[in-house]
Design a protein around this motif. Sequence first.
Motif, PDB file in Angstrom:
ATOM      1  N   SER A   1      -3.750   7.242 -13.963  1.00 21.82           N
ATOM      2  CA  SER A   1      -4.207   7.984 -12.782  1.00 21.82           C
ATOM      3  C   SER A   1      -4.551   7.065 -11.614  1.00 21.82           C
ATOM      4  CB  SER A   1      -5.435   8.830 -13.133  1.00 21.82           C
ATOM      5  OG  SER A   1      -6.489   7.998 -13.614  1.00 21.82           O
ATOM      6  N   ASP A   2      -4.280   5.773 -11.774  1.00 27.75           N
ATOM      7  CA  ASP A   2      -4.647   4.797 -10.736  1.00 27.75           C
ATOM      8  C   ASP A   2      -3.524   4.657  -9.707  1.00 27.75           C
ATOM      9  OD1 ASP A   2      -6.135   2.917  -9.378  1.00 27.75           O
ATOM     10  OD2 ASP A   2      -5.433   1.235 -10.605  1.00 27.75           O
ATOM     11  N   VAL A   3      -3.185   5.774  -9.069  1.00 30.69           N
ATOM     12  CA  VAL A   3      -2.104   5.770  -8.088  1.00 30.69           C
ATOM     13  C   VAL A   3      -2.197   7.054  -7.265  1.00 30.69           C
ATOM     14  CG1 VAL A   3      -0.443   6.947  -9.582  1.00 30.69           C
ATOM     15  CG2 VAL A   3       0.387   5.395  -7.811  1.00 30.69           C
ATOM     16  N   ASP A   4      -1.702   6.988  -6.044  1.00 28.55           N
ATOM     17  CA  ASP A   4      -1.544   8.182  -5.215  1.00 28.55           C
ATOM     18  C   ASP A   4      -0.043   8.463  -5.146  1.00 28.55           C
ATOM     19  OD1 ASP A   4      -4.345   8.378  -4.532  1.00 28.55           O
ATOM     20  OD2 ASP A   4      -4.031   6.655  -3.211  1.00 28.55           O
TER      21      ASP A   4
ATOM     22  N   GLN B   1       0.172   3.997  -2.727  1.00 26.44           N
ATOM     23  CA  GLN B   1       0.774   5.316  -2.611  1.00 26.44           C
ATOM     24  C   GLN B   1       2.257   5.177  -2.895  1.00 26.44           C
ATOM     25  OE1 GLN B   1      -0.297   7.893   0.646  1.00 26.44           O
ATOM     26  NE2 GLN B   1       1.816   8.618   0.905  1.00 26.44           N
TER      27      GLN B   1
ATOM     28  N   THR C   1       0.807  -1.218   0.000  1.00 25.01           N
ATOM     29  CA  THR C   1       0.000   0.000   0.000  1.00 25.01           C
ATOM     30  C   THR C   1       0.840   1.268   0.000  1.00 25.01           C
ATOM     31  OG1 THR C   1      -0.138  -0.029   2.424  1.00 25.01           O
ATOM     32  CG2 THR C   1      -1.915  -1.128   1.198  1.00 25.01           C
TER      33      THR C   1
ATOM     34  N   GLU D   1       4.269  -1.865 -11.428  1.00 17.70           N
ATOM     35  CA  GLU D   1       2.801  -1.850 -11.557  1.00 17.70           C
ATOM     36  C   GLU D   1       2.246  -3.241 -11.816  1.00 17.70           C
ATOM     37  OE1 GLU D   1      -1.075  -1.811 -13.319  1.00 17.70           O
ATOM     38  OE2 GLU D   1       0.770  -2.301 -14.429  1.00 17.70           O
TER      39      GLU D   1
ATOM     40  N   PHE E   1       1.172   3.919 -14.462  1.00 20.13           N
ATOM     41  CA  PHE E   1      -0.036   3.789 -13.632  1.00 20.13           C
ATOM     42  C   PHE E   1      -1.220   4.600 -14.145  1.00 20.13           C
ATOM     43  CE2 PHE E   1       3.427   2.698 -10.785  1.00 20.13           C
ATOM     44  CZ  PHE E   1       2.907   1.678 -10.013  1.00 20.13           C
TER      45      PHE E   1
ATOM     46  N   ASN F   1      -3.234  -3.950  -6.002  1.00 16.60           N
ATOM     47  CA  ASN F   1      -4.175  -2.906  -5.583  1.00 16.60           C
ATOM     48  C   ASN F   1      -3.547  -1.532  -5.791  1.00 16.60           C
ATOM     49  OD1 ASN F   1      -2.981  -4.452  -2.933  1.00 16.60           O
ATOM     50  ND2 ASN F   1      -2.651  -2.236  -2.830  1.00 16.60           N
ATOM     51  N   ARG F   2      -4.346  -0.519  -5.589  1.00 11.99           N
ATOM     52  CA  ARG F   2      -3.871   0.861  -5.695  1.00 11.99           C
ATOM     53  C   ARG F   2      -2.878   1.144  -4.568  1.00 11.99           C
ATOM     54  NH1 ARG F   2      -6.534   5.654  -7.924  1.00 11.99           N
ATOM     55  NH2 ARG F   2      -5.715   7.567  -6.963  1.00 11.99           N
TER      56      ARG F   2
ATOM     57  N   GLY G   1      -3.499  11.928  -7.563  1.00 12.37           N
ATOM     58  CA  GLY G   1      -4.315  11.241  -6.566  1.00 12.37           C
ATOM     59  C   GLY G   1      -4.364  11.963  -5.238  1.00 12.37           C
TER      60      GLY G   1
END
Length: 275
Positions: free
Chosen positions: A154-157, A135, A61, A127, A152, A132-133, A190
């Motif tokens: 935009s599927d990332v913080d 940070q 995570t 990736e 990624f 899962n997404r 994100g």
Amino acid sequence: MNVLAKEKQALVLNALVEGNSIRSIERMTGVHRDTIMRLMCRAGDVCQCIMDETMHDLQCTDIQVDEIWTFVKKKQRHLTPHERSTRDDWGDQYIFVALDADTKLVPVYLIGKRNLVTASLFLCDLEKRLANRVQITTDAFSVYPAAIEWAFASDVDYAQLLKVYASSHPGPGRYSPPKIAKTEPTIIVGNPDPKRVSTSYVERQNLTMRMQIRRLTRLTNAFSKKRDNLIAAVALHFWHYNFARIHQTLRVTPAMEAGITGRLWTVEDMLAQVS
């Protein structure tokens, strides 16, 4: 090397992952340096295969990313113009490393030039291994935002951590890094948690690498003559770090903490897979 006893092979590899040089191992074990190099390269291939087979569907995570400098054959400033244009495997090389802040697992690394191409390949590999997404925090290296977008979308913080160093006058030589005056986190994509915007753990991993990979030790005459040798040494290191070395804080290996394996691996376990 085919007739070298497994016990002697394990002795050699254990010495390598503890930061001993090729020639010191030759003196300690009586194994010729060429045999040590061949063993390291073959073991490095197996270590990379183990990492590729096990590092997938990871529940990480919070990933920290950094890169550490080394060189192959000679430093970049010593390359001739012809070598600069034809020998991409010589000169400055960077080891890109991703580390999970919770389990201290290193799921992926890549060796190459410090540019957008290497950063993009590295992050695309990361990736594909995640379930899962996540940070991600990096330093302020300018190519990372584009590489993150490539890997990624935009599927990332994602946040960058800019370090501002205090001015200093070290004199003719400096043997310690400058002091950090402040850090400035910047959100790029994100909604990253500001409290977890850090690269401290992965930077500590840089020290571990320099201590336990002899060819990365600064201010010595130990360095890689071929990039393949560097790749093998780094693969051996990260297999040992993930699977065979008890983390002092976790009290288990990072791979055990991440649920990848339920037991402590040994060099003998890895050697059983060397053909």
